[in-house]
Design an enzyme around this catalytic site. Structure first.
Site, PDB file in Angstrom:
ATOM      1  N   TYR A 190       0.855  -1.205   0.000  1.00 20.13           N
ATOM      2  CA  TYR A 190       0.000   0.000   0.000  1.00 20.13           C
ATOM      3  C   TYR A 190       0.882   1.243   0.000  1.00 20.13           C
ATOM      4  O   TYR A 190       1.859   1.304   0.741  1.00 20.13           O
ATOM      5  CB  TYR A 190      -0.887   0.022   1.261  1.00 20.13           C
ATOM      6  CG  TYR A 190      -2.359   0.022   0.905  1.00 20.13           C
ATOM      7  CD1 TYR A 190      -2.865   0.975   0.031  1.00 20.13           C
ATOM      8  CD2 TYR A 190      -3.222  -0.936   1.418  1.00 20.13           C
ATOM      9  CE1 TYR A 190      -4.198   0.964  -0.330  1.00 20.13           C
ATOM     10  CE2 TYR A 190      -4.560  -0.953   1.063  1.00 20.13           C
ATOM     11  CZ  TYR A 190      -5.044   0.001   0.187  1.00 20.13           C
ATOM     12  OH  TYR A 190      -6.354  -0.009  -0.169  1.00 20.13           O
TER      13      TYR A 190
ATOM     14  N   THR B 281      -2.924   6.422 -22.300  1.00 22.42           N
ATOM     15  CA  THR B 281      -2.825   5.087 -21.725  1.00 22.42           C
ATOM     16  C   THR B 281      -1.409   4.613 -22.009  1.00 22.42           C
ATOM     17  O   THR B 281      -0.675   5.244 -22.775  1.00 22.42           O
ATOM     18  CB  THR B 281      -3.827   4.106 -22.367  1.00 22.42           C
ATOM     19  OG1 THR B 281      -3.668   4.147 -23.787  1.00 22.42           O
ATOM     20  CG2 THR B 281      -5.250   4.451 -22.004  1.00 22.42           C
TER      21      THR B 281
ATOM     22  N   ARG C  20      -1.556  -2.254 -18.999  1.00 22.38           N
ATOM     23  CA  ARG C  20      -2.803  -1.500 -19.007  1.00 22.38           C
ATOM     24  C   ARG C  20      -2.748  -0.428 -17.925  1.00 22.38           C
ATOM     25  O   ARG C  20      -2.510  -0.750 -16.758  1.00 22.38           O
ATOM     26  CB  ARG C  20      -3.969  -2.446 -18.666  1.00 22.38           C
ATOM     27  CG  ARG C  20      -4.929  -2.598 -19.766  1.00 22.38           C
ATOM     28  CD  ARG C  20      -5.665  -3.852 -19.805  1.00 22.38           C
ATOM     29  NE  ARG C  20      -5.473  -4.299 -21.155  1.00 22.38           N
ATOM     30  CZ  ARG C  20      -6.010  -3.707 -22.224  1.00 22.38           C
ATOM     31  NH1 ARG C  20      -6.836  -2.703 -22.102  1.00 22.38           N
ATOM     32  NH2 ARG C  20      -5.744  -4.139 -23.426  1.00 22.38           N
TER      33      ARG C  20
ATOM     34  N   LYS D 257      -1.263   0.892 -25.506  1.00 22.57           N
ATOM     35  CA  LYS D 257      -1.596   0.825 -26.942  1.00 22.57           C
ATOM     36  C   LYS D 257      -0.278   0.817 -27.739  1.00 22.57           C
ATOM     37  O   LYS D 257       0.477  -0.131 -27.605  1.00 22.57           O
ATOM     38  CB  LYS D 257      -2.525   1.979 -27.309  1.00 22.57           C
ATOM     39  CG  LYS D 257      -3.875   1.909 -26.550  1.00 22.57           C
ATOM     40  CD  LYS D 257      -4.853   2.938 -27.031  1.00 22.57           C
ATOM     41  CE  LYS D 257      -6.207   2.782 -26.357  1.00 22.57           C
ATOM     42  NZ  LYS D 257      -6.313   3.542 -25.090  1.00 22.57           N
TER      43      LYS D 257
ATOM     44  N   GLU E 275      -0.491   4.857  -0.548  1.00 20.63           N
ATOM     45  CA  GLU E 275      -1.269   6.075  -0.839  1.00 20.63           C
ATOM     46  C   GLU E 275      -0.386   7.309  -0.688  1.00 20.63           C
ATOM     47  O   GLU E 275       0.400   7.408   0.256  1.00 20.63           O
ATOM     48  CB  GLU E 275      -2.468   6.166   0.107  1.00 20.63           C
ATOM     49  CG  GLU E 275      -3.602   5.265  -0.345  1.00 20.63           C
ATOM     50  CD  GLU E 275      -4.797   5.299   0.591  1.00 20.63           C
ATOM     51  OE1 GLU E 275      -4.793   6.060   1.564  1.00 20.63           O
ATOM     52  OE2 GLU E 275      -5.732   4.529   0.327  1.00 20.63           O
TER      53      GLU E 275
ATOM     54  N   ASP F   8      -5.397  14.095 -25.519  1.00 17.09           N
ATOM     55  CA  ASP F   8      -5.455  12.694 -25.095  1.00 17.09           C
ATOM     56  C   ASP F   8      -4.721  11.908 -26.177  1.00 17.09           C
ATOM     57  O   ASP F   8      -5.273  11.633 -27.240  1.00 17.09           O
ATOM     58  CB  ASP F   8      -6.934  12.282 -24.996  1.00 17.09           C
ATOM     59  CG  ASP F   8      -7.114  10.808 -24.658  1.00 17.09           C
ATOM     60  OD1 ASP F   8      -6.133  10.049 -24.768  1.00 17.09           O
ATOM     61  OD2 ASP F   8      -8.244  10.424 -24.310  1.00 17.09           O
TER      62      ASP F   8
HETATM   63  N1  DSN Z   1     -11.240   1.596 -26.035  1.00 12.86           N
HETATM   64  C1  DSN Z   1     -10.077   2.199 -26.634  1.00 12.86           C
HETATM   65  C2  DSN Z   1     -10.006   1.958 -28.089  1.00 12.86           C
HETATM   66  O1  DSN Z   1     -10.259   0.848 -28.514  1.00 12.86           O
HETATM   67  O2  DSN Z   1      -9.651   2.852 -28.844  1.00 12.86           O
HETATM   68  C3  DSN Z   1      -9.973   3.623 -26.299  1.00 12.86           C
HETATM   69  O3  DSN Z   1      -9.774   3.756 -24.945  1.00 12.86           O
END
Ligand code: DSN
Length: 413
Positions: A45, A222, A231, A225, A47, A196
């Site tokens: 933990y 994120t 993730r 990708k 925080e 984003d």
């Molecule tokens: N769900 C994602 C996508 O497939 O583009 C975006 O967060």
């Protein structure tokens, strides 16, 4: 070993190894990233932030979180990084909180043209906490910066939002910053600019496109990708005062204990992306995506063209199929894609007229330019021919991926 659960790991590894993954938002992390996700760091933990935790015993997670922060700042050339968001949506939640007051107005891309749920969808918190107005794409499906400037005048937003989930072309972040600056000067206003970059984070890290950190007040992402990490979410800024607001918006405002095992995996991912080999990988992704798009175009399909890791096929005009039907046909032969709304779509989101195709995951396994062309021809043959033989399709998939690497033991450095 819990056989009831673990049996599905083996089945999922088989599905991933034997299939052809073309979902543009997916990728295969390295074995080091996966090992970090399953590491002992998850038992702690922590925080708070490094050096200012609410628990004792944080010496090692502090060191790892600091490594993740420093590597993120180096990778994206900015002064501030928060590596704690559990996801891209949480990152956007905190970024809005840092930049806006409840009810403030955000100008974002029309959702059907490639925005994300958190960019003002009626089913997302975003449209409940803030007011959203939208800019459309130009008639040719590209961003039209004059339309954006005009919509700024019409809507008088507090925030201009860029960065999309299904936009296959280069984005001129510099031009958008100039639009915001000119607007602020004209109206003595304080509109912010947020990006984003979740889909194109890897391309930005590889310095193959404009870096939005140079132009935006806040950049969210994120890490799983094109960046090929675990993730999770990420928030960046060059403004250290905004950085303080972002920290409070993540903890304690919207999250509790950070996932230190995922943060360790983010540190590994940023370390991998800082290597010269990552730029080579990303160049290959761009080359393969174009080769696949062009193979479909050569056969006569209506495709978007591409400047990045994805492109869109208008399956309705090309094959008389809706996106749902096309997605299923490809899944039947072992190719995973997703249906997608396209510019000017006339069908409901449950069906869509388009299919989104991305080559980032396939390239991580060793997809060559020749393979990418064969994938384009196979997609065309499968969708154009109502009597396409499923077994023949599966054989062609197996041949294409026969020399590709195993997804459970990938090493990138
Ligand atoms: N769900 C994602 C996508 O497939 O583009 C975006 O967060």
């Amino acid at each position: 070993m819990d056989k009831e659960v673990f049996q599905y790991f083996a089945l999922e590894a088989k599905r991933q190894n034997e299939g052809l993954e073309l979902i543009a938002s997916e990728n295969y992390p390295s074995i080091d990233v996966m090992a970090s996700c399953g590491s002992i760091m998850m038992a702690k933990y922590a925080e708070g932030y490094p050096g200012k935790r609410y628990y004792g015993g944080c010496v090692n997670v502090d060191a790892v979180e600091n490594l993740a922060i420093e590597r993120a700042k180096k990778l994206f050339e900015c002064k501030y990084a928060n590596v704690q968001p559990h996801s891209g949506s949480q990152a956007n939640f905190a970024a809005y909180k840092a930049l806006l007051n409840p009810g403030d107005k955000v100008l974002a891309l029309t959702l059907n043209d490639g925005g994300h749920l958190t960019h003002g969808s009626p089913v997302s918190f975003s449209s409940h906490d803030y007011e959203f107005a939208f800019y459309p794409l130009g008639e040719d499906g590209h961003l039209d910066y004059e339309i954006i400037a005009r919509r700024m005048e019409e809507e008088r937003p507090n925030l201009l939002l860029a960065g999309y989930s299904a936009y296959p072309y280069e984005i001129d972040f510099k031009r958008m910053r100039e639009i915001v600056d000119a607007y602020n000067q004209r109206h003595n206003a304080n509109c912010h600019f947020m990006v984003d970059m979740a889909h194109i984070a890897g391309i930005i890290a590889a310095k193959l496109t404009q870096n939005p950190c140079k132009y935006a007040d806040i950049v969210t992402s994120t890490t799983h990708k094109t960046l090929r990490g675990p993730r999770g979410g990420l928030i960046l800024s060059d403004d250290e005062e905004l950085g303080k607001k972002i920290n409070s918006a993540i903890f304690p405002y919207s999250q509790g204990g950070p996932l230190e095992h995922i943060i360790a995996a983010k540190a590994v991912c940023f370390g991998e992306a800082l290597q010269p080999s990552f730029r080579k990988y990303m160049e290959k992704v761009l080359e393969n995506t174009k080769a696949c798009n062009d193979a479909l175009a050569e056969k006569g399909a209506s495709v978007s063209g591409t400047d990045n890791h994805l492109f869109l096929i208008n399956v309705l005009s090309s094959f008389g199929l809706n996106g749902k039907e096309a997605q299923q046909r490809l899944e039947d032969i072992g190719i995973t894609t997703n249906k997608n709304m396209i510019h000017g779509d006339t069908l409901k989101p449950a069906y869509c007229s388009g299919l989104r195709i991305g080559l980032a995951a396939a390239t991580s396994r060793g997809c060559s330019k020749e393979d990418a062309k064969k994938i384009g021809y196979l997609i065309y043959d499968c969708l154009a021919n109502p009597n396409f033989d499923i077994e023949e399709g599966k054989r062609r998939v197996a041949t294409i991926i026969s020399r590709w690497k195993d997804v459970t033991s990938l090493q990138y450095c």
